[in-house]
Scaffold this active site. Sequence first.
Site, mmCIF file in Angstrom:
data_model
loop_
_atom_site.group_PDB
_atom_site.id
_atom_site.type_symbol
_atom_site.label_atom_id
_atom_site.label_comp_id
_atom_site.label_asym_id
_atom_site.label_seq_id
_atom_site.Cartn_x
_atom_site.Cartn_y
_atom_site.Cartn_z
ATOM 1 C CB THR A 3 37.303 42.901 40.004
ATOM 2 O OG1 THR A 3 37.498 43.520 41.321
ATOM 3 C CG2 THR A 3 36.515 43.737 39.150
ATOM 4 C CG ASP A 4 42.688 39.549 42.055
ATOM 5 O OD1 ASP A 4 42.514 39.765 43.379
ATOM 6 O OD2 ASP A 4 43.828 39.074 41.801
ATOM 7 C CD1 TRP A 5 40.954 43.123 47.770
ATOM 8 C CD2 TRP A 5 39.874 41.880 46.702
ATOM 9 N NE1 TRP A 5 39.907 42.677 48.616
ATOM 10 C CE2 TRP A 5 39.224 42.091 47.907
ATOM 11 C CE3 TRP A 5 39.152 41.131 45.582
ATOM 12 C CZ2 TRP A 5 38.092 41.033 48.077
ATOM 13 C CZ3 TRP A 5 38.126 40.370 45.799
ATOM 14 C CH2 TRP A 5 37.455 40.491 47.186
#
Length: 868
Positions: free
Chosen positions: A226-228
């Site tokens: 995932t993105d953060w």
Amino acid sequence: MSRDLDALLADLTIEEKASLTTGASMWTTHAVDRLGIPSITVTDGPAGARGPFIPGIGSQVSTLCIPCGSALGATFDVDLLYELGDALGQQTRTKGARVLLAPTVNLHRSPLFGRHFECYSEDPLLSGLLAASFIRGVQSHQVATTVKHFVGNDAEFERMTIDSVIDQRTLREMYLLPFEIAVREGGSLGIMTSYNRLNGTYCSEDQSLLTDILRKEWGFEGFVVTDWFAGTTTAGAAKAGLDLEMPAPARAYGRFLAEAVRSGAVDEADLDRAARTLLSVFDRLGALDDDPVTPQAVDILQHREVARRAARASFVLLKNDSVEGSPLLPMNVQTLRSVAVIGPNAGRARIMGGGSAEVQPHHRTAIIDVLRESLGDTITVSYEAGCHIDKTTPTIDPDVVRTTAGDPGFTVTVYDGPANADLSADEHLLTTLNRADGRIVVVARNDPGVPTAGFHFSAEGLVTVRQSGEYVISLVELSPCQLFIDDVLVIDGQTTLPPRGQAFFGLGSEEISATVSLIAEQPHRFVLTCDGTAKQWAHGAEIGMQLVDTGDSIQRAADLAARSDVALVIVGTTDDWESEGHDRDSLSLPGRQNELIEAVRAANERTIILINAGSPVAMPWADDVAAIMQIWFGGQEMGIAVSDVLLGTHDPGGRLPTSIPFRLEDTPAFGNFPGEHGQIRYGEGLLMGYRWYDSRDIPVRFPFGHGLSYTTFDIGTPELDHYELTTSEDHQATGSIRISVPVTNTGRRHGSQIVQVYVSPRDPQVHRPHQELKAVAKVELAPNDTETAVLTLTSRAFAYWDPGDHYRGVLRPQITGHTTTNHEHRHGFWRVDPGLYDICIGTSSREIHHTATVAIHPALANDIGSET
Ligand code: BGC
């Protein structure tokens, strides 16, 4: 040593497997000590391997900073991208990391996109080819890349929730294409999902994206992260094909995934897939045998050298007219006696954009300093800022502050006990740290020797300004601080605490300031004292400094230009204007820069403009100035590379990876950017970038692919090894076409040219852009030399995405009888239609030198099989 993954997986409990699928911290995965699985460190990003640090906070270790993405796009040079990847792969290992969170291959759909600087181009093929080569370079060091952000993250507005509404053809032909090339040709071992939704579904939960397209169609063998902080639902993500949620603490994976498997909400097979994928990538990298490595700052000469070459290769000479019979560039140092260096970006090195791509570079050099060094012995080099463009008082730059020992930055001395203790008491000394610039933040527990609370520190630095005058000095505090200049208390943010503001993720104070007089070239002693008694994650303050604008700064700059032989004006943006987290709202140069350019130009016709920005800016003065060069955010070697190119020891190698429009109103996304009511509609469809301007015949300031050289080239007549192809039963073109283009350097200097091949269907059966870039080649030539550029077009160069019968409605029984297509295409596919295709050989999308025509014939009737 390679592990037996079946055995390892069988030994892991559900909880252990689930722990592997989430972060242990901001930058690490979980270890399973019992089975010898180490924690793996990841690092941002596209501009350099920052290491496990939050940008701009605490003791970061410095690293190589390469030019920003749009600069790399301008090189059009796949070999160079491999070299840069190779350097960053090596740098990643020196930070103890095995994953580099790069490259960013979202597209330049709007010049206002906040992360425009981080992405390569408006063209998906160019983006993909560059990314694939960069990835191969990074991964040659047993480091995985995570090509990002998958997909439709081409704006920052409402970035955690916005729904990117993109039709299937546009998605395939434009926005997915760079990812497809990065996976198929670059072999990326990781991919990062975007924050946004795509046609209603969060990308980290989109099964058709993560499993059907990525894994089944493209054969992706790596992990999906995932993105953060973008984890959403547990079951949705697990089923869709997400492997890793970052960072800690877990929201959807980790213990939530273990619970979901135990309760039956998620199949254990999905957990096994995620755990196995991660372990297999780490095993392939050799990372399962890793011991922890302390991040190092490794400054390697070859890395500096490749960053300098890359900066030069990215500079785009947009215009270079003659004044009194000769072009302004390169500058003729034999005849010059004085150079005026003017502009807000002349005295401060703007080498990167803002956000997670930020790194702490090994060094950065302001253009004025480099030019003084390279020209100063024989030529008078004078400086005027002309105007300010900072959104808030800018942090004290590393260029202007030295420790008492002469090193860059501030020395921070940390003592035990509260701030009112005797600061010089040696028995209280805990540790000494260094801070590169005015961001003097000490992170509790993270900085070696710093306790969680109950300490205080003082930071000392000698600040030398370039210009005498009144300066605004400011503080944004995380904890109570006082600032002394030359032993006088200038700002007291301790006796009275300022109110809370937005800085430091909302934990900092509002800015408080004072005005002081500083004298040029005389070191002033700045001492910040700070109380770290309270228990909080970080302590300190950001010290800002800016010359007070006396109102006559533009006039002073114009006067300087009038008395100089040449005026060099460096304008642009900053990492505040161009940053992750927000988009720009205008194409205009911030502040009074247009006014500054006009005043300087009126004072001296020998005015050269350098644009130091990661994105296109409006240039209402472009017709009036003789020379303009786009230098982007050029990385740590930008200053020296500017000097190389201005003085003519090297050719400016860049070509525009993105069209520069006249007006925002002309741009393809205008009216559909940045979106509203939670959606961003890609209403222009395929007609993005030059596809839009060229199909609609809209004038541009400078076209895609444009860029001048100091020499001239002849583009000879191309030869094709085939002028005819045939389509096969499955609608592909059989065979490929090799194009040979002789290029001759007809000038008197060494230089480089980019040969661009555009394909333009004569009479398409579906709507298609007027022309599309399908191959590029870079040639470097000495005067009078000729080299033949060889470029290849495969079936895909002629193909479009046919979304399949599903979209035509032929599967509905009542209209089946109306269809003329065969019924094998329930799913979408790449399709080549018979017809005539022009092969246009250009040096920009608007400068086509030769056109050849290829005929693609229909498949022979008996080859068609089921087709009727
Ligand atoms: C960015 C990513 C980055 C991540 C980690 C996010 O805010 O969108 O590109 O890799 O943070 O810093």
